[in-house]
Enzyme design. Structure first.
Site, PDB file in Angstrom:
ATOM      1  N   HIS A  19       9.004 -10.322  -3.280  1.00 41.09           N
ATOM      2  CA  HIS A  19       9.757  -9.062  -3.204  1.00 41.09           C
ATOM      3  C   HIS A  19      11.219  -9.290  -3.607  1.00 41.09           C
ATOM      4  O   HIS A  19      11.803  -8.507  -4.347  1.00 41.09           O
ATOM      5  CB  HIS A  19       9.707  -8.499  -1.772  1.00 41.09           C
ATOM      6  CG  HIS A  19       8.334  -8.106  -1.313  1.00 41.09           C
ATOM      7  ND1 HIS A  19       7.809  -8.519  -0.109  1.00 41.09           N
ATOM      8  CD2 HIS A  19       7.375  -7.337  -1.887  1.00 41.09           C
ATOM      9  CE1 HIS A  19       6.595  -8.012   0.031  1.00 41.09           C
ATOM     10  NE2 HIS A  19       6.305  -7.294  -1.029  1.00 41.09           N
ATOM     11  N   LYS A  43       2.995   4.776  15.076  1.00 44.13           N
ATOM     12  CA  LYS A  43       1.949   3.758  14.855  1.00 44.13           C
ATOM     13  C   LYS A  43       2.629   2.407  14.816  1.00 44.13           C
ATOM     14  O   LYS A  43       3.039   1.919  13.765  1.00 44.13           O
ATOM     15  CB  LYS A  43       1.261   3.986  13.494  1.00 44.13           C
ATOM     16  CG  LYS A  43       0.311   5.137  13.455  1.00 44.13           C
ATOM     17  CD  LYS A  43      -0.517   5.003  12.173  1.00 44.13           C
ATOM     18  CE  LYS A  43      -0.921   6.374  11.670  1.00 44.13           C
ATOM     19  NZ  LYS A  43      -1.163   6.394  10.237  1.00 44.13           N
ATOM     20  N   ARG A  93       1.292  -8.001  -9.617  1.00 44.29           N
ATOM     21  CA  ARG A  93       0.824  -9.375  -9.555  1.00 44.29           C
ATOM     22  C   ARG A  93      -0.409  -9.615 -10.402  1.00 44.29           C
ATOM     23  O   ARG A  93      -0.601 -10.679 -10.969  1.00 44.29           O
ATOM     24  CB  ARG A  93       0.496  -9.765  -8.107  1.00 44.29           C
ATOM     25  CG  ARG A  93       1.698 -10.027  -7.251  1.00 44.29           C
ATOM     26  CD  ARG A  93       1.333 -10.084  -5.810  1.00 44.29           C
ATOM     27  NE  ARG A  93       0.876  -8.773  -5.354  1.00 44.29           N
ATOM     28  CZ  ARG A  93       0.649  -8.473  -4.081  1.00 44.29           C
ATOM     29  NH1 ARG A  93       0.799  -9.382  -3.157  1.00 44.29           N
ATOM     30  NH2 ARG A  93       0.264  -7.259  -3.755  1.00 44.29           N
ATOM     31  N   SER A 131       1.777 -10.638   1.434  1.00 49.54           N
ATOM     32  CA  SER A 131       2.250 -10.440   2.814  1.00 49.54           C
ATOM     33  C   SER A 131       1.123 -10.543   3.832  1.00 49.54           C
ATOM     34  O   SER A 131       1.315 -11.105   4.914  1.00 49.54           O
ATOM     35  CB  SER A 131       2.932  -9.077   2.952  1.00 49.54           C
ATOM     36  OG  SER A 131       4.113  -9.047   2.204  1.00 49.54           O
TER      37      SER A 131
HETATM   38  P1  ADP Z   1       2.611  -1.857  -0.248  1.00 48.04           P
HETATM   39  O1  ADP Z   1       2.070  -1.630   1.118  1.00 48.04           O
HETATM   40  O2  ADP Z   1       3.294  -0.650  -0.825  1.00 48.04           O
HETATM   41  O3  ADP Z   1       1.699  -2.529  -1.216  1.00 48.04           O
HETATM   42  P2  ADP Z   1       4.048  -4.341  -0.148  1.00 48.04           P
HETATM   43  O4  ADP Z   1       5.133  -4.648   0.811  1.00 48.04           O
HETATM   44  O5  ADP Z   1       2.797  -5.130  -0.034  1.00 48.04           O
HETATM   45  O6  ADP Z   1       3.812  -2.813   0.043  1.00 48.04           O
HETATM   46  O7  ADP Z   1       4.556  -4.450  -1.635  1.00 48.04           O
HETATM   47  C1  ADP Z   1       5.640  -3.720  -2.128  1.00 48.04           C
HETATM   48  C2  ADP Z   1       5.761  -3.945  -3.625  1.00 48.04           C
HETATM   49  O8  ADP Z   1       6.008  -5.308  -3.877  1.00 48.04           O
HETATM   50  C3  ADP Z   1       4.520  -3.610  -4.425  1.00 48.04           C
HETATM   51  O9  ADP Z   1       4.910  -3.087  -5.677  1.00 48.04           O
HETATM   52  C4  ADP Z   1       3.839  -4.928  -4.610  1.00 48.04           C
HETATM   53  O10 ADP Z   1       3.028  -4.947  -5.772  1.00 48.04           O
HETATM   54  C5  ADP Z   1       5.033  -5.829  -4.775  1.00 48.04           C
HETATM   55  N1  ADP Z   1       4.728  -7.211  -4.395  1.00 48.04           N
HETATM   56  C6  ADP Z   1       4.037  -7.645  -3.332  1.00 48.04           C
HETATM   57  N2  ADP Z   1       3.969  -8.989  -3.314  1.00 48.04           N
HETATM   58  C7  ADP Z   1       4.632  -9.410  -4.419  1.00 48.04           C
HETATM   59  C8  ADP Z   1       4.892 -10.695  -4.995  1.00 48.04           C
HETATM   60  N3  ADP Z   1       4.434 -11.801  -4.453  1.00 48.04           N
HETATM   61  N4  ADP Z   1       5.614 -10.734  -6.133  1.00 48.04           N
HETATM   62  C9  ADP Z   1       6.070  -9.597  -6.700  1.00 48.04           C
HETATM   63  N5  ADP Z   1       5.836  -8.371  -6.239  1.00 48.04           N
HETATM   64  C10 ADP Z   1       5.137  -8.271  -5.101  1.00 48.04           C
END
Ligand code: ADP
Length: 152
Positions: A19, A43, A93, A131
């Site tokens: 991120h 929630k 990704r 995550s």
């Molecule tokens: P969501 O619940 O909206 O998927 P996330 O917190 O999982 O929220 O992800 C937010 C954004 O970050 C999304 O666009 C996701 O594709 C991107 N993202 C998640 N992990 C990575 C990573 N390892 N590298 C780059 N972008 C990521």
């Protein structure tokens, strides 16, 4: 010239180096990036408590006033309109992300015509960071700090 504001929406539970990489690269072409954590106080199902996550992200970007962190509990498109953000920033990704993001971005454009979603392909070093896997591993006591821009 109008300020180019991008919203980077997500659950960020937790916020990872993947991120962070998207935010740092986004700052090359946006004037301001608002990290918007989707959160419903009714929630309480987060792994990292929301107040803690906000603090850790803010500390990670403490030297850069162009990055802000907020929480929201509404349609992402409505939030973007309200915040004067003409762009949504998302990371891609793999093809699974693509399939999902494709549909979400079409819907967001339907909800807010001027909204453009900008996708950044994940840097290879961070493509495997996820995550939900980090949560799972951390829950059983493993150290996951390698994947985070701060210490959990
Ligand atoms: P969501 O619940 O909206 O998927 P996330 O917190 O999982 O929220 O992800 C937010 C954004 O970050 C999304 O666009 C996701 O594709 C991107 N993202 C998640 N992990 C990575 C990573 N390892 N590298 C780059 N972008 C990521």
């Amino acid at each position: 010239m109008t300020k180019k504001i991008a919203l980077f929406p997500g659950s960020f539970d937790p916020f990872t180096k993947g991120h962070e990489d998207i935010v740092l690269r986004g700052l090359k072409f946006f004037d301001e990036i608002v990290i918007a954590i989707g959160y419903n106080s009714k929630k309480q199902n987060r792994y990292v408590p929301i107040e803690k996550m906000i603090r850790l992200i803010e500390e990670s970007f403490s030297t850069d006033p162009r990055v802000r962190v907020i929480t929201y509990n509404e349609l992402t498109a409505s939030l973007a309109k309200r915040m004067n953000a003409a762009y949504l920033l998302r990371g891609l990704r793999n093809t699974t992300d693509f399939e999902f993001e494709n549909s979400v971005s079409q819907m967001n454009r339907y909800l807010y015509k001027e909204l453009e979603t900008v996708f950044l392909i994940t840097s290879p070093a961070y493509a495997g960071i996820n995550s939900s896997i980090i949560r799972e591993v951390h829950k059983y006591g493993a150290n996951v700090n390698e994947f985070l821009p701060y210490e959990l």
